[in-house]
Write a protein that holds these residues in place. Structure first.
Motif, PDB file in Angstrom:
ATOM      1  N   SER A 292       0.867  -1.183   0.000  1.00 42.45           N
ATOM      2  CA  SER A 292       0.000   0.000   0.000  1.00 42.45           C
ATOM      3  C   SER A 292       0.902   1.231   0.000  1.00 42.45           C
ATOM      4  O   SER A 292       1.348   1.694   1.060  1.00 42.45           O
ATOM      5  CB  SER A 292      -0.927   0.021   1.218  1.00 42.45           C
ATOM      6  OG  SER A 292      -1.967  -0.916   1.050  1.00 42.45           O
ATOM      7  N   LEU A 293       1.165   1.733  -1.195  1.00 43.51           N
ATOM      8  CA  LEU A 293       2.107   2.838  -1.379  1.00 43.51           C
ATOM      9  C   LEU A 293       1.486   3.888  -2.290  1.00 43.51           C
ATOM     10  O   LEU A 293       0.611   3.584  -3.105  1.00 43.51           O
ATOM     11  CB  LEU A 293       3.412   2.348  -2.004  1.00 43.51           C
ATOM     12  CG  LEU A 293       4.256   1.366  -1.197  1.00 43.51           C
ATOM     13  CD1 LEU A 293       5.252   0.660  -2.115  1.00 43.51           C
ATOM     14  CD2 LEU A 293       4.989   2.102  -0.080  1.00 43.51           C
ATOM     15  N   ALA A 294       1.964   5.114  -2.153  1.00 45.57           N
ATOM     16  CA  ALA A 294       1.532   6.185  -3.061  1.00 45.57           C
ATOM     17  C   ALA A 294       2.687   7.157  -3.247  1.00 45.57           C
ATOM     18  O   ALA A 294       3.459   7.425  -2.308  1.00 45.57           O
ATOM     19  CB  ALA A 294       0.309   6.905  -2.513  1.00 45.57           C
ATOM     20  N   ARG A 299       1.527  20.243  -5.551  1.00 44.95           N
ATOM     21  CA  ARG A 299       0.695  21.113  -6.356  1.00 44.95           C
ATOM     22  C   ARG A 299       0.389  22.349  -5.521  1.00 44.95           C
ATOM     23  O   ARG A 299      -0.349  22.278  -4.556  1.00 44.95           O
ATOM     24  CB  ARG A 299      -0.614  20.425  -6.762  1.00 44.95           C
ATOM     25  CG  ARG A 299      -0.446  19.307  -7.753  1.00 44.95           C
ATOM     26  CD  ARG A 299      -0.149  19.843  -9.156  1.00 44.95           C
ATOM     27  NE  ARG A 299      -0.142  18.771 -10.132  1.00 44.95           N
ATOM     28  CZ  ARG A 299       0.931  18.060 -10.452  1.00 44.95           C
ATOM     29  NH1 ARG A 299       2.080  18.321  -9.860  1.00 44.95           N
ATOM     30  NH2 ARG A 299       0.864  17.095 -11.349  1.00 44.95           N
ATOM     31  N   GLU A 300       1.024  23.476  -5.910  1.00 44.95           N
ATOM     32  CA  GLU A 300       0.951  24.701  -5.125  1.00 44.95           C
ATOM     33  C   GLU A 300       1.433  24.393  -3.707  1.00 44.95           C
ATOM     34  O   GLU A 300       2.564  24.025  -3.505  1.00 44.95           O
ATOM     35  CB  GLU A 300      -0.463  25.290  -5.173  1.00 44.95           C
ATOM     36  CG  GLU A 300      -0.855  25.731  -6.585  1.00 44.95           C
ATOM     37  CD  GLU A 300      -2.225  26.338  -6.653  1.00 44.95           C
ATOM     38  OE1 GLU A 300      -2.974  26.270  -5.639  1.00 44.95           O
ATOM     39  OE2 GLU A 300      -2.564  26.881  -7.719  1.00 44.95           O
ATOM     40  N   ASN A 301       0.530  24.472  -2.696  1.00 43.86           N
ATOM     41  CA  ASN A 301       0.990  24.184  -1.337  1.00 43.86           C
ATOM     42  C   ASN A 301       0.375  22.911  -0.780  1.00 43.86           C
ATOM     43  O   ASN A 301       0.277  22.727   0.425  1.00 43.86           O
ATOM     44  CB  ASN A 301       0.678  25.359  -0.395  1.00 43.86           C
ATOM     45  CG  ASN A 301       1.475  25.269   0.896  1.00 43.86           C
ATOM     46  OD1 ASN A 301       2.629  24.825   0.890  1.00 43.86           O
ATOM     47  ND2 ASN A 301       0.884  25.686   2.004  1.00 43.86           N
ATOM     48  N   GLU A 304      -0.682  15.981  -4.496  1.00 45.24           N
ATOM     49  CA  GLU A 304      -1.613  15.250  -5.344  1.00 45.24           C
ATOM     50  C   GLU A 304      -1.024  13.883  -5.651  1.00 45.24           C
ATOM     51  O   GLU A 304       0.177  13.759  -5.927  1.00 45.24           O
ATOM     52  CB  GLU A 304      -1.843  16.022  -6.644  1.00 45.24           C
ATOM     53  CG  GLU A 304      -2.753  15.340  -7.633  1.00 45.24           C
ATOM     54  CD  GLU A 304      -2.890  16.141  -8.914  1.00 45.24           C
ATOM     55  OE1 GLU A 304      -2.341  15.713  -9.945  1.00 45.24           O
ATOM     56  OE2 GLU A 304      -3.523  17.216  -8.872  1.00 45.24           O
ATOM     57  N   ILE A 305      -1.839  12.852  -5.604  1.00 45.99           N
ATOM     58  CA  ILE A 305      -1.359  11.494  -5.874  1.00 45.99           C
ATOM     59  C   ILE A 305      -1.087  11.333  -7.369  1.00 45.99           C
ATOM     60  O   ILE A 305      -1.950  11.577  -8.197  1.00 45.99           O
ATOM     61  CB  ILE A 305      -2.379  10.445  -5.404  1.00 45.99           C
ATOM     62  CG1 ILE A 305      -2.500  10.477  -3.873  1.00 45.99           C
ATOM     63  CG2 ILE A 305      -1.965   9.049  -5.871  1.00 45.99           C
ATOM     64  CD1 ILE A 305      -3.484   9.474  -3.320  1.00 45.99           C
ATOM     65  N   ARG A 318      -6.622  10.917   0.835  1.00 43.82           N
ATOM     66  CA  ARG A 318      -6.555  12.375   0.920  1.00 43.82           C
ATOM     67  C   ARG A 318      -5.514  12.756   1.975  1.00 43.82           C
ATOM     68  O   ARG A 318      -5.528  12.223   3.086  1.00 43.82           O
ATOM     69  CB  ARG A 318      -7.933  12.936   1.297  1.00 43.82           C
ATOM     70  CG  ARG A 318      -8.000  14.446   1.376  1.00 43.82           C
ATOM     71  CD  ARG A 318      -9.428  14.870   1.643  1.00 43.82           C
ATOM     72  NE  ARG A 318      -9.943  14.323   2.898  1.00 43.82           N
ATOM     73  CZ  ARG A 318      -9.824  14.928   4.077  1.00 43.82           C
ATOM     74  NH1 ARG A 318      -9.215  16.091   4.169  1.00 43.82           N
ATOM     75  NH2 ARG A 318     -10.307  14.359   5.173  1.00 43.82           N
ATOM     76  N   PHE A 319      -4.615  13.667   1.620  1.00 43.37           N
ATOM     77  CA  PHE A 319      -3.562  14.106   2.542  1.00 43.37           C
ATOM     78  C   PHE A 319      -3.558  15.630   2.541  1.00 43.37           C
ATOM     79  O   PHE A 319      -3.209  16.258   1.551  1.00 43.37           O
ATOM     80  CB  PHE A 319      -2.200  13.560   2.115  1.00 43.37           C
ATOM     81  CG  PHE A 319      -2.182  12.061   1.969  1.00 43.37           C
ATOM     82  CD1 PHE A 319      -2.075  11.243   3.080  1.00 43.37           C
ATOM     83  CD2 PHE A 319      -2.302  11.467   0.725  1.00 43.37           C
ATOM     84  CE1 PHE A 319      -2.085   9.867   2.955  1.00 43.37           C
ATOM     85  CE2 PHE A 319      -2.300  10.097   0.583  1.00 43.37           C
ATOM     86  CZ  PHE A 319      -2.199   9.280   1.701  1.00 43.37           C
ATOM     87  N   GLU A 320      -3.951  16.205   3.665  1.00 41.21           N
ATOM     88  CA  GLU A 320      -4.156  17.644   3.733  1.00 41.21           C
ATOM     89  C   GLU A 320      -2.959  18.406   4.290  1.00 41.21           C
ATOM     90  O   GLU A 320      -3.059  19.607   4.520  1.00 41.21           O
ATOM     91  CB  GLU A 320      -5.393  17.954   4.601  1.00 41.21           C
ATOM     92  CG  GLU A 320      -6.683  17.365   4.063  1.00 41.21           C
ATOM     93  CD  GLU A 320      -7.083  17.984   2.734  1.00 41.21           C
ATOM     94  OE1 GLU A 320      -6.613  19.098   2.443  1.00 41.21           O
ATOM     95  OE2 GLU A 320      -7.856  17.353   1.995  1.00 41.21           O
TER      96      GLU A 320
END
Length: 772
Positions: A292-294, A299-301, A304-305, A318-320
């Motif tokens: 399980s990897l990404a 992208r800007e600040n 994106e996967i 989702r990573f904020e």
């Protein structure tokens, strides 16, 4: 001459060509006066830089001094090898060997310097060059020409081996080279930077320190860390951005990993950046039993996967966390990772201390960190001191299989540090290729604009845009002031007739919002957005589309809609970049069409010259300001011409002012017939005309100017021959280019054309160079 010809057909050139082809290195022979006697496999970067008045003097400070350096080495140590090694301002490595050829008929030997290399031996230098070409002082060069034959070598030993073989050639080869040098002296031909030699004066040129001798250089390099290198030696090929042959050397890893890492890194350079990200995840999954990897890209600040595997691929993770979070930078600097909950925001990090936060350090990775409550480990990747990417490891599908967490973390920390520069080079290579593609596409588009039939203007405009974007369906919506709504001017593809006749719901789904907000929309899959579904009877074959606003000077004009790529692909950021380059040209043409429809109204009269039918100075100055802003923002070239009718006062005096008006109309007609669709010609005042040339280099503008001059020169005027003088200026030769600055520069060039006989073209760039 017969003797010279015979010798030239002899074996030196054959040997030089064979060595250059086999090694993938450049070989250049110069004499003491700077003449290039022979050249094989020259680096395309050297050709471009030497052809530039801005950078050629810097080149000459290195290869131009190679003869003097090698000769000085001989005088200082006559019994040792007459060899110097140097790295030029572009980061290219070279070796210079002095070659003395005895002449049986004279006492004076022929002395030449053989330069071998002009190649990158360290990937870091190639990376820096790519950065300069993408977004630095070299972006003025065409990527297609600049990177056509970039040379890379695995080590300086390759350069040394070739130099040794050339230095030890037989007498017959040396005599043939001496004969070629004699021929070069007779013609006086210089192949690199000819203007430099016309004013070569050591007192005017800042000296570059002579390079170290061979022994000193070897001592210096022996202490340097082994770096990523790119090699074409043994293959006989050169490196172009789209198809490199590169060998990567990763930083220290555990013994069993080195071979596997080398194999992976070498394979990445034959594929695209996104494919490389997928390959990286596959490698880590198979090598370290992680599923399980990404791979995330900034992208800007945010992040994106780009690619994902296992559980992270099967759900929309989702990573904020902000990319500028100081904890990411600290973890990357120390070689560590952070733990967080998937979908967590920046406040969900544990920050008490190193153990509680889940922060990993390479030296502490073997410790048993109790963080079972967290979901993912976040490995930030820093390039040039900035967080640019990240690798994410999820516990889903990994911990259940008994994977050693601390061991996996240690491997991934080291792997991220090793892979970062290699992926950056991939991104730079694709950016260079993208710029070249964009440049060629815009050129084709401008050529096609010129062919548009005015009778089917709207349809032709839409078809030309759709063909460039490979769209099978498209529509051009223009804002109608009377109805205060968008109306369809043209549509192509299936259901085109329905789109043309649509009134009440036209643009309701997407186009109206794009028009009002002035922000383009690119969608790869409409089903994953909040856009309402299209009516079933529209029968769209694709889920991807682009809707792009058309504006000029902040004034909203309309929207271009495109969908159904002919190749079955989806639209992305590259397509947006292309539209950003061509839509301003569309806006100019549409604006002209709008003015023509309003013939007789005040707005038309206010921007059109009544005598010639050309645009007037007021309109030109507005467009010039807009075009310069766009040129400075996107790095596009831009040029400008000032044109003056020669001896026009005497024409009026001798044949009357009405006859002079007729002559001005004929000159204007010549301009209209000669220029491209996106060029903007105007009557500047009196007998002066001007032409704005968007996205046109200095060299291209000079060709167009000469074409205009020739067209007027051969035109049939009623009373006598009429000619024009032209001054050309480009933003590339003006510091902090402004509208007033480029007009002033073109006017200065026009003055020089008048002063030197009239009916000629003068270029401000040449005047500026000659004044130095």
């Amino acid at each position: 001459m017969k003797k010279i010809k015979c010798l030239e057909e002899n074996s030196w050139l054959e040997k030089q060509e064979r060595e250059a082809k086999a090694s993938g290195l450049a070989i250049v022979v110069r004499d003491g006066c700077g003449r290039v006697v022979s050249s094989s496999n020259n680096n395309s970067m050297c050709r471009s830089l030497y052809a530039s008045t801005e950078f050629a003097p810097a080149c000459e400070q290195f290869c131009g001094k190679a003869f003097d350096w090698a000769a000085s080495e001989e005088e200082a140590q006559p019994e040792t090898e007459k060899t110097v090694a140097y790295r030029c301002h572009a980061g290219l490595d070279c070796r210079a060997d002095l070659l003395e050829i005895e002449d049986a008929e004279t006492d004076a030997p022929t002395r030449l310097v053989v330069i071998v290399g002009r190649a990158f031996t360290q990937a870091e230098n190639y990376r820096e060059a790519a950065v300069r070409a993408v977004d630095g002082d070299w972006k003025q060069f065409s990527p297609h020409d600049f990177f056509a034959n970039v040379l890379l070598s695995g080590s300086e030993n390759d350069l040394k081996s070739v130099a040794e073989r050339l230095k030890n050639v037989g007498d017959e080869e040396k005599r043939s080279l001496a004969a070629k040098a004699a021929a070069a002296r007779e013609t006086g031909k210089v192949y690199d930077y000819e203007p430099f030699f016309a004013a070569r004066d050591e007192s005017e040129i800042k000296d570059v320190d002579a390079p170290k001798t061979e022994a000193a250089q070897q001592e210096q390099y022996s202490g340097e860390e082994e770096m990523t290198s790119a090699k074409t030696a043994k293959t006989g090929t050169s490196l172009a951005p789209s198809s490199p042959d590169v060998k990567f050397v990763p930083p220290p890893a555990e013994g069993e990993d080195i071979g596997a890492w080398r194999s992976l890194f070498g394979s990445l350079l034959n594929i695209t950046y996104r494919q490389a990200c997928v390959s990286v995840l596959q490698f880590l999954s198979e090598r370290y039993n992680l599923h399980s990897l990404a791979w995330l890209e900034r992208r800007e600040n945010g992040f994106e996967i780009v690619a994902a595997s296992g559980a992270l691929r099967d759900r929309q993770a989702r990573f904020e966390i902000p990319a500028n979070d100081v904890r990411l930078a600290d973890a990357a600097r120390r070689g560590g990772a952070l733990e967080l909950q998937e979908g967590a925001d920046e406040d969900d990090f544990e920050t008490e201390d190193a153990e509680d936060t889940g922060e990993y350090n390479e030296n502490e990775a073997d410790e048993d960190v109790q963080t079972q409550q967290t979901a993912v480990r976040f490995f930030p990747v820093a390039i040039g001191g900035e967080i640019r990417c990240a690798l994410v490891l999820s516990d889903d599908g990994n911990a259940r299989e008994g994977t050693d967490r601390s061991s996996a973390t240690r491997h991934l920390i080291r792997f991220c540090r090793a892979i970062a520069p290699e992926l950056e080079i991939l991104q730079l290579r694709e950016e260079i290729a993208r710029r070249g593609w964009l440049e060629r596409a815009v050129r084709r588009f401008n050529e096609n604009l010129r062919k548009i039939d005015t009778e089917d203007f709207w349809l032709n405009l839409t078809q030309t845009s759709a063909e460039l974007m490979k769209a099978e369906r498209g529509s051009l919506l223009i804002f109608d002031e009377k109805s205060a709504s968008l109306v369809t001017r043209a549509a192509i593809g299936a259901t085109a007739d329905r789109v043309k006749n649509e009134r009440e719901t036209l643009g309701a789904r997407v186009a109206t919002r794009v028009f009002e907000e002035g922000v383009p929309v690119v969608v790869s899959d409409v089903e994953k957005t909040d856009v309402a579904a299209a009516p079933a009877d529209w029968k769209y074959k694709s889920k991807s589309f682009i809707s792009f606003p058309i504006q000029i000077g902040g004034r909203k004009i309309g929207v271009l809609n495109l969908t159904e790529r002919a190749d079955g692909g989806v639209y992305d950021e590259m397509d947006l970049d292309l539209l950003r380059a061509i839509v301003p040209q569309l806006a100019v043409l549409i604006d002209r069409a709008a003015l023509q429809r309003k013939a007789g109204e005040f707005e038309q009269l206010s921007v059109t010259d009544a005598l010639t039918g050309l645009l007037n100075r007021r309109y030109l100055e507005e467009r010039l300001t807009e075009e310069i802003k766009r040129s400075n923002r996107h790095g596009f070239p831009m040029s400008f011409m000032m044109i003056d009718v020669d001896e026009f006062k005497s024409y009026n005096d001798n044949f009357s002012h009405p006859e002079g008006d007729k002559a001005l109309k004929l000159v204007a007609q010549c301009l209209k017939e000669t220029l491209r669709g996106a060029d903007i010609a105007s009557r500047y005042g009196g007998e002066e005309f001007s032409i704005l040339l968007p996205q046109t280099t200095d060299a291209e503008a000079a060709v167009i100017a000469e074409r205009v001059r020739e067209r007027v020169d051969r035109a049939q005027f009623p009373n006598r021959k009429v000619t024009v003088s032209i001054g050309v200026a480009s933003c590339s030769h003006i510091d902090r280019c402004t509208a007033s600055g480029i007009v002033k520069a073109a006017d200065a060039a026009l003055y020089e054309a008048k002063r030197h006989g009239k009916n000629i073209v003068r270029n401000y760039g040449n005047l500026k160079e000659n004044s130095k």
